[in-house]
Scaffold this motif. Structure first.
Motif, PDB file in Angstrom:
ATOM      1  N   ALA A   1      -8.915  -7.783   4.405  1.00  0.00           N
ATOM      2  CA  ALA A   1      -9.441  -6.662   3.627  1.00  0.00           C
ATOM      3  C   ALA A   1     -10.001  -7.203   2.318  1.00  0.00           C
ATOM      4  O   ALA A   1      -9.521  -8.210   1.797  1.00  0.00           O
ATOM      5  CB  ALA A   1      -8.357  -5.632   3.365  1.00  0.00           C
TER       6      ALA A   1
ATOM      7  N   GLU B   1     -17.202 -10.287  10.671  1.00  0.00           N
ATOM      8  CA  GLU B   1     -16.930  -9.034  11.381  1.00  0.00           C
ATOM      9  C   GLU B   1     -15.447  -8.663  11.365  1.00  0.00           C
ATOM     10  O   GLU B   1     -15.085  -7.532  11.718  1.00  0.00           O
ATOM     11  CB  GLU B   1     -17.418  -9.141  12.834  1.00  0.00           C
ATOM     12  CG  GLU B   1     -18.934  -9.141  12.987  1.00  0.00           C
ATOM     13  CD  GLU B   1     -19.575 -10.458  12.543  1.00  0.00           C
ATOM     14  OE1 GLU B   1     -20.797 -10.446  12.262  1.00  0.00           O
ATOM     15  OE2 GLU B   1     -18.866 -11.481  12.474  1.00  0.00           O
ATOM     16  N   GLU B   2     -14.587  -9.586  10.958  1.00  0.00           N
ATOM     17  CA  GLU B   2     -13.151  -9.319  10.910  1.00  0.00           C
ATOM     18  C   GLU B   2     -12.694  -8.857   9.521  1.00  0.00           C
ATOM     19  O   GLU B   2     -11.511  -8.670   9.281  1.00  0.00           O
ATOM     20  CB  GLU B   2     -12.369 -10.566  11.334  1.00  0.00           C
ATOM     21  CG  GLU B   2     -12.590 -10.928  12.793  1.00  0.00           C
ATOM     22  CD  GLU B   2     -11.956 -12.249  13.178  1.00  0.00           C
ATOM     23  OE1 GLU B   2     -11.437 -12.338  14.312  1.00  0.00           O
ATOM     24  OE2 GLU B   2     -11.976 -13.189  12.358  1.00  0.00           O
ATOM     25  N   TYR B   3     -13.640  -8.655   8.614  1.00  0.00           N
ATOM     26  CA  TYR B   3     -13.341  -8.139   7.280  1.00  0.00           C
ATOM     27  C   TYR B   3     -13.543  -6.628   7.256  1.00  0.00           C
ATOM     28  O   TYR B   3     -14.417  -6.089   7.947  1.00  0.00           O
ATOM     29  CB  TYR B   3     -14.276  -8.754   6.241  1.00  0.00           C
ATOM     30  CG  TYR B   3     -13.962 -10.173   5.839  1.00  0.00           C
ATOM     31  CD1 TYR B   3     -13.586 -10.478   4.536  1.00  0.00           C
ATOM     32  CD2 TYR B   3     -14.060 -11.228   6.747  1.00  0.00           C
ATOM     33  CE1 TYR B   3     -13.318 -11.784   4.142  1.00  0.00           C
ATOM     34  CE2 TYR B   3     -13.790 -12.536   6.371  1.00  0.00           C
ATOM     35  CZ  TYR B   3     -13.430 -12.803   5.069  1.00  0.00           C
ATOM     36  OH  TYR B   3     -13.161 -14.099   4.686  1.00  0.00           O
ATOM     37  N   THR B   4     -12.763  -5.961   6.431  1.00  0.00           N
ATOM     38  CA  THR B   4     -12.956  -4.529   6.220  1.00  0.00           C
ATOM     39  C   THR B   4     -12.759  -4.203   4.746  1.00  0.00           C
ATOM     40  O   THR B   4     -11.914  -4.790   4.074  1.00  0.00           O
ATOM     41  CB  THR B   4     -11.985  -3.694   7.080  1.00  0.00           C
ATOM     42  OG1 THR B   4     -12.316  -2.305   6.976  1.00  0.00           O
ATOM     43  CG2 THR B   4     -10.535  -3.897   6.664  1.00  0.00           C
ATOM     44  N   PHE B   5     -13.549  -3.277   4.243  1.00  0.00           N
ATOM     45  CA  PHE B   5     -13.434  -2.872   2.839  1.00  0.00           C
ATOM     46  C   PHE B   5     -12.187  -2.014   2.651  1.00  0.00           C
ATOM     47  O   PHE B   5     -11.834  -1.206   3.508  1.00  0.00           O
ATOM     48  CB  PHE B   5     -14.670  -2.077   2.415  1.00  0.00           C
ATOM     49  CG  PHE B   5     -14.600  -1.568   1.006  1.00  0.00           C
ATOM     50  CD1 PHE B   5     -14.882  -2.403  -0.069  1.00  0.00           C
ATOM     51  CD2 PHE B   5     -14.214  -0.257   0.750  1.00  0.00           C
ATOM     52  CE1 PHE B   5     -14.797  -1.940  -1.376  1.00  0.00           C
ATOM     53  CE2 PHE B   5     -14.128   0.217  -0.552  1.00  0.00           C
ATOM     54  CZ  PHE B   5     -14.420  -0.631  -1.615  1.00  0.00           C
ATOM     55  N   ILE B   6     -11.503  -2.188   1.507  1.00  0.00           N
ATOM     56  CA  ILE B   6     -10.340  -1.366   1.185  1.00  0.00           C
ATOM     57  C   ILE B   6     -10.487  -0.797  -0.220  1.00  0.00           C
ATOM     58  O   ILE B   6     -10.916  -1.483  -1.147  1.00  0.00           O
ATOM     59  CB  ILE B   6      -9.027  -2.174   1.334  1.00  0.00           C
ATOM     60  CG1 ILE B   6      -7.818  -1.247   1.213  1.00  0.00           C
ATOM     61  CG2 ILE B   6      -8.958  -3.321   0.323  1.00  0.00           C
ATOM     62  CD1 ILE B   6      -6.515  -1.899   1.646  1.00  0.00           C
TER      63      ILE B   6
ATOM     64  N   ASN C   1      -7.908  -0.594  11.110  1.00  0.00           N
ATOM     65  CA  ASN C   1      -9.334  -0.885  11.031  1.00  0.00           C
ATOM     66  C   ASN C   1      -9.752  -2.067  11.895  1.00  0.00           C
ATOM     67  O   ASN C   1     -10.882  -2.552  11.780  1.00  0.00           O
ATOM     68  CB  ASN C   1      -9.733  -1.127   9.575  1.00  0.00           C
ATOM     69  CG  ASN C   1      -9.755   0.144   8.760  1.00  0.00           C
ATOM     70  OD1 ASN C   1     -10.752   0.854   8.728  1.00  0.00           O
ATOM     71  ND2 ASN C   1      -8.630   0.451   8.110  1.00  0.00           N
ATOM     72  N   ASN C   2      -8.829  -2.514  12.766  1.00  0.00           N
ATOM     73  CA  ASN C   2      -9.114  -3.616  13.691  1.00  0.00           C
ATOM     74  C   ASN C   2      -9.707  -4.809  12.952  1.00  0.00           C
ATOM     75  O   ASN C   2     -10.735  -5.377  13.343  1.00  0.00           O
ATOM     76  CB  ASN C   2     -10.073  -3.152  14.794  1.00  0.00           C
ATOM     77  CG  ASN C   2     -10.149  -4.139  15.944  1.00  0.00           C
ATOM     78  OD1 ASN C   2      -9.182  -4.852  16.226  1.00  0.00           O
ATOM     79  ND2 ASN C   2     -11.292  -4.210  16.605  1.00  0.00           N
ATOM     80  N   ALA C   3      -9.052  -5.173  11.851  1.00  0.00           N
ATOM     81  CA  ALA C   3      -9.552  -6.246  10.994  1.00  0.00           C
ATOM     82  C   ALA C   3      -8.435  -7.243  10.697  1.00  0.00           C
ATOM     83  O   ALA C   3      -7.247  -6.960  10.902  1.00  0.00           O
ATOM     84  CB  ALA C   3     -10.092  -5.666   9.694  1.00  0.00           C
TER      85      ALA C   3
ATOM     86  N   TYR D   1      -3.186  -1.015   7.253  1.00  0.00           N
ATOM     87  CA  TYR D   1      -4.614  -0.738   7.073  1.00  0.00           C
ATOM     88  C   TYR D   1      -5.460  -1.678   7.925  1.00  0.00           C
ATOM     89  O   TYR D   1      -6.450  -1.257   8.544  1.00  0.00           O
ATOM     90  CB  TYR D   1      -4.971  -0.883   5.591  1.00  0.00           C
ATOM     91  CG  TYR D   1      -6.389  -0.487   5.257  1.00  0.00           C
ATOM     92  CD1 TYR D   1      -6.706   0.830   4.953  1.00  0.00           C
ATOM     93  CD2 TYR D   1      -7.419  -1.430   5.239  1.00  0.00           C
ATOM     94  CE1 TYR D   1      -8.006   1.210   4.644  1.00  0.00           C
ATOM     95  CE2 TYR D   1      -8.723  -1.072   4.926  1.00  0.00           C
ATOM     96  CZ  TYR D   1      -9.007   0.247   4.637  1.00  0.00           C
ATOM     97  OH  TYR D   1     -10.302   0.610   4.343  1.00  0.00           O
ATOM     98  N   LEU D   2      -5.076  -2.963   7.981  1.00  0.00           N
ATOM     99  CA  LEU D   2      -5.820  -3.929   8.788  1.00  0.00           C
ATOM    100  C   LEU D   2      -5.746  -3.570  10.266  1.00  0.00           C
ATOM    101  O   LEU D   2      -6.756  -3.636  10.985  1.00  0.00           O
ATOM    102  CB  LEU D   2      -5.275  -5.337   8.550  1.00  0.00           C
ATOM    103  CG  LEU D   2      -5.564  -5.950   7.176  1.00  0.00           C
ATOM    104  CD1 LEU D   2      -4.827  -7.272   7.020  1.00  0.00           C
ATOM    105  CD2 LEU D   2      -7.064  -6.158   6.972  1.00  0.00           C
TER     106      LEU D   2
END
Length: 229
Positions: free
Chosen positions: A69, A28-33, A64-66, A60-61
């Motif tokens: 990335a 849940e701490e990953y985000t797509f970039i 996106n609260n991540a 960016y992190l």
């Protein structure tokens, strides 16, 4: 094994999220970039500067609260134009299509073995914009032999490693390097799955041109089939 069957085989090797960096990072701490040529924000950034790129990733992190990335498979990028190692005059032979999956997080982050295997080879690929320190692992699972590549590592990651050394799932195999050693990039892991290594030692193309793309996509399936981020 056909490319379709190989992709299905890779997908079958995991049932859920499989970390390839620090196990403290949960899915849940990953985000797509998106780092493709379609990302207009990159047009106003100095992509030749690793510091500027690192600041962009960090911002960016936060937005996106991540904490991590990821992305980049089969992504056409403009960031390779800064390097003669990739840049060509002919659009058919210019290498700018990414073949691995990038995982962006802090330098020093642990790199984990997502599958059991042995060290096939390692090398410091020192070209500007290249992998820097790189490890290639060999895997034989259900009588299927294939390889995984880990690029942009720290120099220490390849100082004491040995060819044939075995790692189990979740073992720390390396640490991420910083821009001074990793090809001059913001810290990240380049992770790639390779069916046929074609005789390469400690290195394998991680970026393709248009002319050869079909072959490379068949030989290097989407790493997220395995990682399931």
């Amino acid at each position: 094994m056909t490319s379709t069957l190989f992709s299905q085989f890779i997908q079958s090797l995991s049932q859920s999220f499989l970390p390839v960096v620090d196990s403290n990072f949960i899915n849940e701490e990953y985000t797509f970039i998106d780092l493709s040529i379609g990302n207009k924000k990159l047009e106003v950034m100095d992509v030749s500067s690793s510091k500027a790129f690192e600041a962009y990733i960090s911002e960016y992190l936060v937005l996106n609260n991540a904490k991590v990335a990821y992305g980049g498979y089969n992504e056409t990028r403009g960031i390779y134009n800064r390097s003669k190692h990739f840049n060509q005059q002919d659009p058919e032979t210019e290498r700018n299509i990414h073949l691995g999956l990038d995982v962006w997080c802090d330098a020093g982050s642990a790199v984990l073995a997502p599958l059991a295997g042995t060290v096939h080879s390692f090398q410091n690929n020192k070209n500007f914009g290249d992998y820097g320190p790189t490890i290639i692992m060999k895997h034989i699972i259900q009588d299927v032999s294939f390889y995984t590549l880990y690029g942009h590592l720290s120099v220490k990651s390849i100082e004491n490693i040995k060819i044939g050394e075995r790692f189990e799932i979740g073992d720390v195999i390396a640490k991420l390097g910083d821009a001074s050693v990793n090809g001059d990039y913001a810290p990240h892991l380049h992770f790639q799955i390779i069916k046929d290594l074609q005789g390469n030692i400690g290195d394998y193309p991680g970026v393709s041109n248009k002319r050869d793309l079909e072959y490379y996509l068949e030989n290097c399936p989407d790493p997220n089939l395995l990682l399931k981020i």
